[in-house]
Every structure is written in C-alpha cells, then in structure tokens.
Design a protein around this motif. Structure first.
Motif, mmCIF file in Angstrom:
data_model
loop_
_atom_site.group_PDB
_atom_site.id
_atom_site.type_symbol
_atom_site.label_atom_id
_atom_site.label_comp_id
_atom_site.label_asym_id
_atom_site.label_seq_id
_atom_site.Cartn_x
_atom_site.Cartn_y
_atom_site.Cartn_z
ATOM 1 N N GLU A 340 0.842 -1.183 0.000
ATOM 2 C CA GLU A 340 0.000 0.000 0.000
ATOM 3 C C GLU A 340 0.889 1.249 0.000
ATOM 4 O O GLU A 340 2.034 1.204 0.422
ATOM 5 C CB GLU A 340 -0.950 0.030 1.204
ATOM 6 N N SER A 341 0.350 2.336 -0.501
ATOM 7 C CA SER A 341 1.162 3.538 -0.665
ATOM 8 C C SER A 341 1.235 4.331 0.630
ATOM 9 O O SER A 341 0.313 4.319 1.441
ATOM 10 C CB SER A 341 0.569 4.421 -1.762
ATOM 11 N N VAL A 342 2.358 5.024 0.796
ATOM 12 C CA VAL A 342 2.527 5.938 1.919
ATOM 13 C C VAL A 342 2.822 7.315 1.363
ATOM 14 O O VAL A 342 3.315 7.458 0.254
ATOM 15 C CB VAL A 342 3.651 5.484 2.868
ATOM 16 N N HIS A 343 2.531 8.342 2.145
ATOM 17 C CA HIS A 343 2.594 9.702 1.625
ATOM 18 C C HIS A 343 3.507 10.574 2.463
ATOM 19 O O HIS A 343 4.038 10.170 3.476
ATOM 20 C CB HIS A 343 1.195 10.307 1.600
ATOM 21 N N LYS A 344 3.653 11.825 2.048
ATOM 22 C CA LYS A 344 4.439 12.769 2.819
ATOM 23 C C LYS A 344 3.716 14.093 2.975
ATOM 24 O O LYS A 344 4.319 15.093 3.386
ATOM 25 C CB LYS A 344 5.792 13.001 2.134
ATOM 26 N N ASP A 345 2.450 14.182 2.650
ATOM 27 C CA ASP A 345 1.752 15.458 2.591
ATOM 28 C C ASP A 345 0.575 15.509 3.560
ATOM 29 O O ASP A 345 -0.352 14.713 3.453
ATOM 30 C CB ASP A 345 1.252 15.705 1.165
ATOM 31 N N THR A 346 0.608 16.478 4.464
ATOM 32 C CA THR A 346 -0.487 16.676 5.403
ATOM 33 C C THR A 346 -0.284 18.001 6.115
ATOM 34 O O THR A 346 0.728 18.667 5.929
ATOM 35 C CB THR A 346 -0.555 15.517 6.422
ATOM 36 N N ILE A 347 -1.256 18.402 6.927
ATOM 37 C CA ILE A 347 -1.064 19.556 7.808
ATOM 38 C C ILE A 347 -1.356 19.120 9.240
ATOM 39 O O ILE A 347 -2.067 18.140 9.484
ATOM 40 C CB ILE A 347 -1.948 20.765 7.436
ATOM 41 N N TYR A 348 -0.797 19.874 10.168
ATOM 42 C CA TYR A 348 -1.036 19.621 11.579
ATOM 43 C C TYR A 348 -1.289 20.957 12.264
ATOM 44 O O TYR A 348 -0.659 21.976 11.924
ATOM 45 C CB TYR A 348 0.156 18.917 12.228
ATOM 46 N N ILE A 349 -2.203 20.963 13.228
ATOM 47 C CA ILE A 349 -2.478 22.164 14.000
ATOM 48 C C ILE A 349 -2.731 21.762 15.447
ATOM 49 O O ILE A 349 -3.400 20.752 15.715
ATOM 50 C CB ILE A 349 -3.681 22.953 13.419
ATOM 51 N N THR A 350 -2.171 22.512 16.369
ATOM 52 C CA THR A 350 -2.464 22.300 17.788
ATOM 53 C C THR A 350 -2.809 23.629 18.434
ATOM 54 O O THR A 350 -2.232 24.667 18.101
ATOM 55 C CB THR A 350 -1.298 21.611 18.515
ATOM 56 N N VAL A 351 -3.784 23.577 19.339
ATOM 57 C CA VAL A 351 -4.247 24.768 20.053
ATOM 58 C C VAL A 351 -4.464 24.416 21.516
ATOM 59 O O VAL A 351 -5.013 23.359 21.831
ATOM 60 C CB VAL A 351 -5.577 25.309 19.463
ATOM 61 N N VAL A 352 -4.019 25.303 22.399
ATOM 62 C CA VAL A 352 -4.363 25.231 23.824
ATOM 63 C C VAL A 352 -4.952 26.586 24.204
ATOM 64 O O VAL A 352 -4.400 27.638 23.849
ATOM 65 C CB VAL A 352 -3.134 24.918 24.699
#
Length: 523
Positions: A340-352
């Motif tokens: 199966e394929s794996v990727h390198k593209d995404t976003i991440y966000i964290t908030v407190v």
C-alpha cells in the motif's frame, strides 16, 4: 537557551492561548477565534479549514482528519476518528482482476469518502462554543478573496502540480500554470461549499447539490461512489492508546491510524542507552533506523481498521524480542516493501486555550493534491486515501467496501504523572511514527526543549533507503554507509512539527518547525 547569533527561532511564550501550525494565516485566525470567545476546538477547526486554502496540495475538504482532545479542567484524552470509508461497492477482487497488485495512487480508484467535514461538524457541536457559522467565516473569506502562495507551498506545488488531472487543473492551476511564490490562489467554489456547511451543518456537504457534484464527478470517472455512501459517513469517538518511555507517556490514536508504530518504536529504543550517544551522530541514527525497520514491519503486517494483534504490537515482550534483532554495528535488510502507498503530505495544528483545553489535529488528502482529481462544479479535491489499502488477499488491511484504510496521519499528546503536558504532531506521512519517537527521545534522552528538538536534523530509513537531512555531517553519512545503510541526502525537508508545552508554571510554550511556512502564535 539557543544561540542568538545562529539561525533559528525562539519558542513562543503566552498565558492565554497558543496555536502552532504550518501556515501563519491559519495560526492568526486560530488566535483571533480564541480572542473572540472561542475555545481550542473552535480555533483548531477555524485554522484547519483555512489550511485547505493556504496549503491545498496538503489538505482540503475532500480529505480526512484525526483529533485528540483534552477537555478543559480534565486530564483524560478523547480521540475522534474522522477518516472516511471506501464506497460500499469497492472490491479488492475487482482491482486484482484488472491485474493490479496495489491500489493506484492517482485517479478515481483510490478515492475514499471524505471524513473531515463530518468530524469538524461533530467537534463543533459536541465541544465548540461559537458555532460553525463564526468558525468557518475566516476560511470562507480567504477562499473568496485569495491567499498569496507561500514559499514552502510553492515548492510542494511545483512537485505535485503535474499530477493534476481533468477539472483539478482548472481549479488548482493559474491559467494552466503552477502558481509561483506570491501569486494569489482563490477557491470560490470551496467558499460556497463552506457557506452551505455553515448554514446546514454536515448536510450541506454530504447531501444535496454538493454531494451530487462529488458523486456525479466520481461516477463520470468510473467510480462506484453513491449518494448513500456520502450520506452514511460518520466519524467515531475511540479510546486513545498509550505507552511509557522513561516516565513520559506517549498518547496516540488507535488503528486505523499508525500511532501504535510510534509506541512500538519507543518500546524498542528503551533497550538502548541513547542518552550516552551523540544525538546527531552515527550510532543514534543507526539504532533509530533499525528500530524503525522493525516497527514498520509490524505496522505493515497488523495495522488496519480492525487490527487483530494490537496487544501484541504494544507488549514489552514483543519490543524486547525485536530489540534483540538489532546489530549495533550493521544495518539489517529493509523490511518487506509496502504494497500500500505511503505519503508525505499533510497539515497539523495544535491549540491550547486559556482554560487549558488542548487539541491535537491532523488533516490530510494523503499524497500531494490527493488523487489529482476534483469535482466538476465546486472544485473539491479528492483524497487518494484508498491507496493505503493492501490488495494482498486475507490481509487485515485488504481493500473492501465500507472499510477504512490504514492511515498514516497521527496526532500525538504527551502525559507525565497522569497530566497532559504537550499536544504535538509531526507531519511527513510514513515518517510520522519515527518523527514522534525522535521528538520524544530528543527531549527525554538529550534534554532538548521542544523548539530545539523540532529544529534538529532528521533522518529516516524507508522504502527509498536511508535519507538524511543536510544537518548531518559528511562523516556521519559515510559511517552510516559503511554500516550497510543506503544513505542519500534527502531532496526535501523530512517532515514538519508543532507542539505546545503546558508548563508547570501555567505558561504555554509553543514551537513550530522552520521546515514549513508556519509559526506558533499566542496572546
């Protein structure tokens, strides 16, 4: 304290709230949402949806998300799985009958139903304060007015843009050309979709004209997707999984995400005295690479929506047996390549926020621009998450109708003495479990603060051999090659990360990766 005469960035200190993410406009909107009376959930949704406009090659409303939440005044962590499913008529047998040994990466075959919008609606209803109309307003405005293309976004767009097909070229190219730094990208079709979601909730996306646009477009390309598939989409609350590393507990999303891989990797690394090694020397890189090969091999065998051997993956006995396979002086052969394929593209966000509600949210369309296709009317870019399925008969992650594929995106949190001290995430597709393990060991074994731990050079042994960033010396690269690693300089930065430390003094400390365009902002 960092060297102020060297390149780098300071961590962000604030009392009332912090957002850390990969684009400054999204961080700004999240803080404005907090200042307007919203909580961390409101701010995270506002920032995340905007990131689909700021970084359309990474994420968008045609994708999925996973979320970890620490409610205000509590230390429990709640997991929400916002990953979509394959259409009911999806069939591994049909794909194999076409002579395929893996799900194609582009086109209609890998398109699963988007799950993120349903999750955002559920989060807003269950945990938010302001309501979707207020929370989605900034993304709607920026989608209409446009966002200047940032430097890292332009870098990725140039790589991924040639894979755009059909209507996607109309929506994600400017006059047929890949946008350059500073050019303005607009998405009025997505603005209209978000206006409908703001008014109607999930029905504005999964029913009516928007759903019809998606389904009609997919069926025209040969997809088996139906309106019923979209209407049936529903996110699910789950219980997080966790593992201890020398007194620091790593909290992860359970499968179908790959978070268990990070816990297994740390369990293997416990058997080595990393603290005695040079943090960016040959021996640490070698041991980490070998632990990654073993942990990822377990992932490839076991992780699926219904993981049959999760307890086995997380057991100390399994980690001890795997650690014993590592030769401290010689690289082992790579694990069996993924089907199966794996990727390198995404976003991440964290908030407190000021009440110390903490959100760790990751949101993706899988590969750059997902499947490379978009809906005809509104320009919704479809994820290619189905490429995460296996076509191996009998595999736990075998493709099938109504199933969720194995997911690479994993939000994280750290706990100490039962208290949540840090939401964090590391982007980078397949790298993410290794990135989580390296972030933790950078801090626990080498005493680095979060910003320094994020800034530090990275390496990763994956299907392309051992890629190392330019921060590693030529001497280290040569020594790793002598040990049997197929070493090469990574052509691009490895991953990206953000975190927020909830300090014992009550101060929040935000860190953000210079490998991305973003930042941490507080108030």
């Amino acid at each position: 304290m960092r060297n102020f005469q060297a390149p780098g960035r300071s961590a962000i200190y604030a009392s009332n709230g912090i957002c850390a993410t990969s684009h400054p406009l999204a961080a700004k909107v999240a803080i404005e949402t907090l200042e307007a009376g919203g909580n961390a959930v409101d701010a995270a949704i506002a920032g995340a949806v905007l990131l689909g406009i700021c970084e359309p090659q990474m994420t968008g409303i045609g994708g999925d998300c996973f979320v970890l939440i620490k409610p205000a005044g509590e230390e429990r962590v709640i997991a929400l799985n916002g990953s979509g499913r394959a259409p009911k008529a999806y069939s591994a047998d049909a794909l194999r009958a076409r002579g395929l040994s893996s799900v194609p990466v582009r086109g209609v075959d890998p398109v699963t139903v988007p799950g993120a919008i349903d999750a955002f609606c559920r989060l807003s209803a269950d945990w938010g304060k302001l309501g979707l109309d207020r929370v989605l307003a900034p993304a709607i405005r920026y989608a209409d007015e446009g966002v200047p293309v940032a430097p890292r976004v332009a870098f990725d767009w140039a790589e991924d843009g040639p894979d755009l097909q059909g209507d996607a070229r109309k929506f994600y190219l400017l006059d047929g050309a890949i946008p350059k730094v500073g050019q303005v990208f607009r998405a009025p079709g997505q603005a209209e979709v978000l206006r409908r979601v703001a008014r109607e909730g999930r029905a504005g996306f999964y029913e009516g004209e928007v759903a019809e646009d998606m389904v009609t477009s997919l069926q025209a390309m040969g997809g088996s997707h139906t309106l019923e598939d979209f209407a049936a989409t529903a996110c699910t609350y789950t219980d997080p999984i966790a593992g201890d590393y020398k007194g620091t507990e790593l909290v992860e999303h359970p499968p179908n995400g790959q978070g268990a891989t990070a816990i297994l990797m740390l369990n293997i690394l416990k058997h080595f005295d990393l603290a005695a090694m040079d943090p960016f020397g040959t021996q640490r890189a070698h041991i980490e690479a070998e632990a990654a090969k073993l942990a990822y091999d377990a992932r490839n065998r076991f992780i699926a929506e219904a993981t049959p051997r999760l307890d086995h993956m997380l057991s100390p006995e399994t980690a001890a047996k795997l650690a014993a396979l590592i030769d401290p002086n010689r690289a082992m052969a790579a694990a069996e390549p993924l089907s199966e394929s794996v990727h390198k593209d995404t976003i991440y966000i964290t908030v407190v926020d000021k009440d110390r509600m903490a959100v760790s949210l990751i949101y993706s369309i899988f590969w750059g621009f997902g499947a490379g296709i978009a809906s005809q009317k509104f320009g919704i870019n479809f994820q290619n998450r189905g490429a995460g399925f296996s076509l191996k008969s009998g595999h736990p992650n075998e493709a099938g109708g109504g199933k969720r594929p194995m997911h690479t995106i994993i939000p994280g949190m750290l706990r100490k003495n039962g208290k949540v001290i840090m939401p964090f995430g590391v982007m980078g597709g397949a790298y993410q479990p290794c990135g989580h393990a390296r972030f933790v060991t950078n801090m626990v074994d080498f005493g680095l603060d979060a910003q320094t731990a994020i800034d530090a050079p990275r390496c990763f042994s994956g299907e392309d051999g051992m890629r190392v960033e330019s921060g590693y010396t030529e001497k280290v690269r040569a020594e790793l090659a002598q040990m049997g690693h197929a070493v090469s300089l990574s052509p691009e930065p490895i991953g990206g990360a953000q975190s927020i430390l909830i300090d014992d003094t009550g101060i929040l400390i935000g860190a953000s990766d210079p490998r991305k365009d973003g930042c941490a902002l507080g108030y």
